[in-house]
Design an enzyme around this catalytic site. Sequence first.
Site, PDB file in Angstrom:
ATOM      1  N   ASP A 165      21.134  -5.272  10.988  1.00 50.26           N
ATOM      2  CA  ASP A 165      21.479  -6.679  11.162  1.00 50.26           C
ATOM      3  C   ASP A 165      21.443  -7.147  12.597  1.00 50.26           C
ATOM      4  O   ASP A 165      21.714  -8.312  12.865  1.00 50.26           O
ATOM      5  CB  ASP A 165      22.891  -6.943  10.614  1.00 50.26           C
TER       6      ASP A 165
ATOM      7  N   ASP B  85      21.843   0.703   9.066  1.00 55.97           N
ATOM      8  CA  ASP B  85      22.856   0.557  10.103  1.00 55.97           C
ATOM      9  C   ASP B  85      24.205   0.446   9.386  1.00 55.97           C
ATOM     10  O   ASP B  85      24.254   0.169   8.183  1.00 55.97           O
ATOM     11  CB  ASP B  85      22.571  -0.700  10.933  1.00 55.97           C
TER      12      ASP B  85
END
Length: 1441
Positions: free
Chosen positions: A1142, A722
């Site tokens: 995350d 990400d």
Amino acid sequence: MASPDNATDGYVPASSSVDDSGDMLSRTASSSSFASVRGRQRTRRGSTATESSYYGDMAQDGPFDGPAPDSVPSSISAFAHHGHRHTHLQQHHLQHETYTENRSRSRSTSISSTRSFRFFDAAEVERASELDRQLHPYRYDIDNDEEAYARIHSMDGFADRSSVVSQDEIHSLHTVTSSGQFNQHVVPQESGVDDIYKRFSHQDATDQPLLDRHGSFDRSTVSGTEFSPPDILQQTVYLPEADLILALAGYKTSLLRLCLMIALCVCTGGVAYLIIRWVPRWRVSLLGYKVPLNQSDWVVLENQWGELSFHSIEKKSYNYPMSSVFNMHKSANKISDDLGYDPIIKTLHYFNYRYMRLLLHPLEGKFEINSDWKDSSWANLTSVRKGLDTITVGERATVFGPNSIDIEEKPWHKLLVDEILHPFYIFQLFSMILWSLDQYYYYATCILVISAVSIINTLVETRSNMRRLREISKIVCNVRVLRESYWSTIPSTELVPGDIYEVSDPSLSELPCDSILLTGDGIVNESMLTGESIPVSKYPATHESIAHFLDSGIAIAPEIARNFLFCGTKIVRLRKPQDTQVSPVSDANEDSQVEQEAVALALAIRTGFNTTKGALVRSMLFPKPSGFKFYRDSFRYIAFMSGMAAIGFIFYTITFVRLGLPASLIAFRSLDLITIVVPPALPATLTIGTNIALGRLKKKNIFCISPNRVNVGGKLDIVCFDKTGTLTEDGLDVLGVLVCRRREKLFSDVLSAAKHVVPASAKELRADWNVRLSMLSAMASCHSLKLIDDELMGDPLDIKMFMFTGWGLSEDGEIYTPPETFDDAYISAAGSPGTASRPAHIYPSSGAESLAPSIMLPPRKLARTIVAAESQSDPATVNPDEANLGIIKMFEFVSQLRRMSVVVKRYRDSDMQVYVKGAPEVLPQICNADSFPDDYEQTLESYTHRGYRVIGIATKTLRNMSWYKAQKLKREDVEKDLDFLGFIVFENKLKPSTKNVIQELEAANLRTVMCTGDNVLTAISVARECDLVYPSAPVFVPHFQSEEIGIKWECIDNAHISLDPSTLMPIVASGAPMRHSATAMRNYTLAITGEVFRWLMNYASEDVIRRVLIKANVYARMSPDEKHELVEKLQEIDYSVCFCGDGANDCGALKAADVGISLSEAEASVAAPFTSRVFEISCVPDVIREGRASLVTSFSCFKYMSLYSAIQFSTVGILYESGTNLGDFQFLMIDMFLILPIAVFMAWAGPYPILSRKRPTANLVSQKILLKLVGQILISVFFQFVIWESVKRQSWYTSPIPGSDDSHVQSSDNTSLFLASCYQYIFVAIVLSVGPPYREPMTKNIPFMATLGITTIIVTGILMSPPRWLFNLLVLTELSLGFKFVILATAVVNFGCSWIGERYIFMNVANAMTRLRRSVRGGRRKVRKQFKVLLEQYEQEFDFL
């Protein structure tokens, strides 16, 4: 045909046609769940083409375009992987129309490709489950049920239109009499169901109940009567929450067979019981006989991974309507059949599978889950608030069970029995009994102690892990609940769906169930479930959101997520409504007046394991089988060695008979070979490296809830990251503001501070005053921040934007002031914050509004300037409170719209202002065209191309708008006819370790990919900054063209270069200069958006899809479900995938990946197998290094234990030739004082700091591995024969006594072979101890080196001059000094041969054998991973061009 949405609706008539059913399935194979990938056929329907440039179509900004991870509330996206995958495409009607079937196809293909049914016939399960999907599409996550209904009920759903029966014909097949009984009619042969489906379900087509679509049942005639469900023997069930396909069949226990089985177990001493325990399929045949599901006492259930289980059917008296158990109508706004038909279920049949309850449907005769059950009365918020009565509570408690995620904790005795009866410990028990009967008491006792310690340790660890998981998952608290019109306090375990309970109770710190917030507002922390640490705001539900909820399936739609309270989330704040509101109940008596106080209420929706947290806990308890090759091969090798032991058993039995030994001794000695060839400690060695790696990872704050994934980390091929919060910092810094200059129709220069946006003097701005003030006001108010304990809570982007303004915020009497200002700068002239917190001219003093508003407070000096400028007064005489902004209404960010808006009002102002914040490319759709500057696209491209995040701001004025009118405003009315104000530019900095980690992974030949919700140009810029794409390589971005062309690929750096849409090969325009080197062109990169990704998955050819997967390194604007699907697609071409993220948007991808790493504060988030509390991607190389070291360690230990057993087998086999054996204490010394410490400390070597480009093998039975193992065995056996033959030629030779017991095994053969084998055990450990490139050099493993040194000294001491007590204990004989040196020299030469063979000879021999076999016989070549083949093909095509 009737709608599948209703449990009582009609079904596709099995009688429609025997041939046609099969044709229907074959016709729909291309779009079915279980079609093969190669067989997919796509039809391009229409086009979403646009003529805009790539930056016009793709240059979307910031977090407000698409489901960006920093801005979408985590509750919206966290659990999207449980549901549909095309939320953000709903605005494109054409794509949405075709996506349903393609999404089912792609998702279910991945399911079917991994099925491994063994008990049930796999083909029949496939066909039956496909037919079930056609009949009940909503169970398989088909999102648009109306389209699914139309598709299934249309003529196109059948292969032969002429064979489709009419509605009247369908009705004639099944009717329901007034007594509620089904009348079944004979069906013609041409109208039967597919033969395979009939064989699987064991029922005729007429056994399926069909209800007429146009008819209606008289409830009074059937609701209180009995009905006969169809007799179905077998069925399939799809569990969407677990993504599982189950096949199950009903059985009864035969009393005669049970008695015979008991007798057999007694006669065999329990052996028969162990066999049926280890081979459960035999239990079915031996004990039961098949019966219809509605008559069964127990069911046999098998999932798609081949895991078999047995479950007893619970039967409880019920006597309540069927609608209280199953969804009679999925949605009130859809066509429903037989609305009045709601029969009574007299007896409830159900069983629990993995904490999911499956209940017998009385009409279908099959078991179904009801975790998506909804009460039709929930559509009315007023009726919902009345709570439940006692009868309803009891009814739902029976159906749904207690509201507790209570993991069963087995008592000690059950755990002990399960552990002892494991085949490993049964084998050890057999070995210990054998050794004891053979008078090996000491050795048997030591093994018994070790086994006992191992069992106790396992039990303690199991109980500890289960207790810790129970503590994480179990929620028990007291809640105030409304029942029988009274408030009472009950344990949370007694909550049932439909209960109204108070969530603003101060004693409530954690939400006890999945609920919908009815009144009040709040902020919750969902990090435990999603890994997302940003708190999420929650708001009370509306009639529209409730309608969305009732219309949805198991997944929580974005429209309801902001009102949905997930079980297990921490309550940061839940506020009561500010004003006293009308009680949800009527006054029962005077005492009830006390209960009229305003409280925050919630409606319990799902309880227990049906909650979202329950589903995630189940995923931890029952993870998807990894299928890692090493584990499969290890047990194959054990089976192979067992076969070798059987051969040895036969051979030496014949040898002993030839020697004339007693039968008992023959039995003992021959059986003892089995315990030697398959050492009891062999399975345990598989976990040594893993456990040590877990300990090292824990020291680095990396935690793991799935130990098996550690070794998988050693075989990774690709790592997906990400972006925001993973590669880049969480906090975005505001670079500045670009304000539109109306006169010039151009942007201003970058304004880097609030004082530059609105200076102290209004005269400095002149014509731009209103634009700049509106810009600053929008930045101060267009957000969803909350104030909790004097701290701002919300999205980091909103916090940075708000802090840029320097304004304050007042909420519930609390005031937030920026750190650099004085608190009194925001205090009202009256000296109290109360005046500023709720001005009467902004909000009414009483009324229906029940939520405390937020007030934005400008600094005093700026406030006076604002008021003075608007009133043309002296700043010293004005009231600064008139500059305060109150938020009247808020429309939160929606990913499909990619914007949010607020309606605000100034003190004493009759007008209201609308401020909209969103992605720059969506603003032209809602703003006046003449309000945009001429350099709009040019400026936008400039900043996004350099990696900045850009957000657009717009405004309009609502004249003479009252508070009450504002509350009735609709979003579509507010967000139109706006005037553009300007851009807010954010810069997103890389984390310190990002670039180095990416370079380290690339150097190790590990492909790196970015998968983000951010803008594509921003993502490309960040990818280049961190070297995720090849330096100077061109990057191609797609955009849609005409229907015939499809997608066109453009280079963002060079307009003269494009890609062939079919081959994705670079095309350079004729005469255009080449600015890229050949190497750069070869390493070009694709950057695609989620929209293009979805289009490719639905319409592109397989070849194009695979080429995209191997060349695309940047995926932007990806929704959570698209991230999940990307991981699955990469796995389909044999990539071993790691995903590191995350937040909640990554939850699905983290679980789907082979190795998922969540950057979270939680010690062990259920969102991923690995959790790192260090918010840096440096954890990824750590996991890979430890995975490689663990895998190599497992190989080394396994090979060492295998060689140990082979060496001992050789020693014992040679001694058996003379009718003797090793002594008790000799065995004891070898196993306890040599093998055990060496094997343990061998695993202590740490990982090598540099990642190698070559991955360690995971194939234990490969030719190279087996050849090395066989070579080492031959070397060891050869040198043992050398010692044996040499000792027999010595003058002092003492021959063995055939058949002697343990105390009389003294012989020169025994002594020489025992000592020689001891050296072999030590030196072979050195040979097999692998160092670089996967582990540190052996010399750095101090405990291992010390063990080798100590054991070598001890063995040499025993050889040269043993103490007399040890000499006698080991039953040794005297050897000459010369022969002792012969043994020592032989051991050294043995070590040298083993070392040279392992390092140089065996590998070359294996390669030569492979080449010879291929050249002579054309032997089978190694099956290579698909992505490697694709890369080679691409390289060859590129070289050709």
